[in-house]
Design a protein around this motif. Structure first.
Motif: not given
Length: 321
Positions: A22-26, A84-86, A171-175, A177-185
């Motif tokens: 998961s860490i590698d995927d993130i 995430l909702i979208l 497909p990636t999980t919601l969690l 996607r959330g972690v990736i987007l937070a790190v990117v942000a």
């Protein structure tokens, strides 16, 4: 007991491997999303210094910090939940929203080009007299955060579009996607506003070095002082070009995603023709030709949007009178 212990250790090892995967995927998702959003990041870093000019040196870093906090709020508290909702309930809306933001970037970039070539200026400009410094600072910070919101929305939408699935199509999980987007942000905000702070304080660094006893330090300091105005002018130009390139590219790609391929095919046809005709430099020149075509498309579209917007504003103004 030993068999139970072995089973437990086996379960732990499986969980550990899953966590590592998961860490590698993130990490891969962050890299992929960040690279795709690079154009908007350049735009963000190029545009922001203009909001910190005309202030006393001791106010520059506090203003950048206020904008940085506003940018993090934009990304983490507003845009991340919406993204995430979208992605979970309305994934089909991502491309149209991207195109909406791309159209805004085209509009902003075209307005800057029109103003550069003598067109009427719209909104506040740095040439306006400053009557209330505190109010001026408040307005500039608010303006920077509004602009950041649009650019951050594009960054988050681009990143989301890239991480809806892993490399193997799963497909990636919601969690995740959330972690990736937070790190990117967070990473992009730190990079952008760290660069902005360095750019804005370059003249102060140059002045400090110019007063040092070392002849080398003095030369470097004088160079920085001479380079600062040129750098700000260059950043303004780069920011405008980035708006048109990124905005035009988003619209071209979006029309293709929605099934209208004409403009997309023309742009990529030019890219492939240049790539095939330029040998070893084909990769670079092909990419550059696509960027230029995207920017020209963005300029034409943005000019049309600007004309429509100002025509409507003019008609409203006449109606009010």
């Amino acid at each position: 007991m030993p068999s139970g212990l072995v089973a437990l250790l086996d379960d732990v090892s499986v969980i550990a491997r899953m966590a590592a995967t998961s860490i590698d995927d993130i990490g891969a998702g962050v890299a992929k999303a960040g690279s795709k959003a690079a154009g908007v990041v350049i735009d963000d870093a190029a545009v922001t210094p203009s909001y910190v000019t005309n202030f006393e040196p001791n106010r520059e870093l506090p203003i950048i910090w206020q904008i940085t906090k506003g940018s993090l709020r934009n990304k983490l508290l507003v845009l991340l939940p919406i993204a995430l909702i979208l992605s979970e309930f309305l994934p089909g809306a991502i491309v149209p929203l991207l195109m909406l933001g791309g159209g805004y970037l085209c509009f902003e970039g075209a307005e800057k080009v029109i103003e550069k070539f003598g067109g009427a200026k719209h909104g506040e400009t740095l040439e306006d007299p400053i009557e209330d410094v505190a109010e001026f600072e408040k307005q500039r910070v608010a303006g920077a955060i509004r602009t950041d919101f649009i650019l951050s929305a594009e960054i988050m939408a681009i990143a989301l579009n890239e991480v809806t699935a892993m490399a193997d199509g799963t497909p990636t999980t919601l969690l995740m996607r959330g972690v990736i987007l937070a790190v990117v942000a967070v990473a992009i905000t730190v990079v952008v506003y760290g660069a902005v702070a360095l750019i804005v304080k370059m003249d102060d660094i140059g002045l400090h070095l110019a007063k040092r006893a070392s002849e080398t330090a003095q030369k470097v300091g004088r160079f920085l002082l001479r380079a600062m105005p040129k750098l700000l002018a260059l950043l303004s130009t780069v920011g405008t070009l980035a708006m048109l390139w990124v905005g035009g590219g988003i619209i071209l790609h979006g029309t293709h995603e929605l099934g209208f391929d004409l403009f997309y095919d023309i742009a990529h046809g030019i890219e492939h023709a240049v790539h095939d005709a330029t040998g070893a430099l084909g990769g670079v020149l092909g990419w550059l030709s696509l960027a230029v075509v995207s920017a020209v498309f963005g300029l034409i579209l943005g000019a049309a949007i600007a004309w429509a917007v100002h025509t409507v504003q003019s008609l409203r103004g006449k109606g009010a009178h």
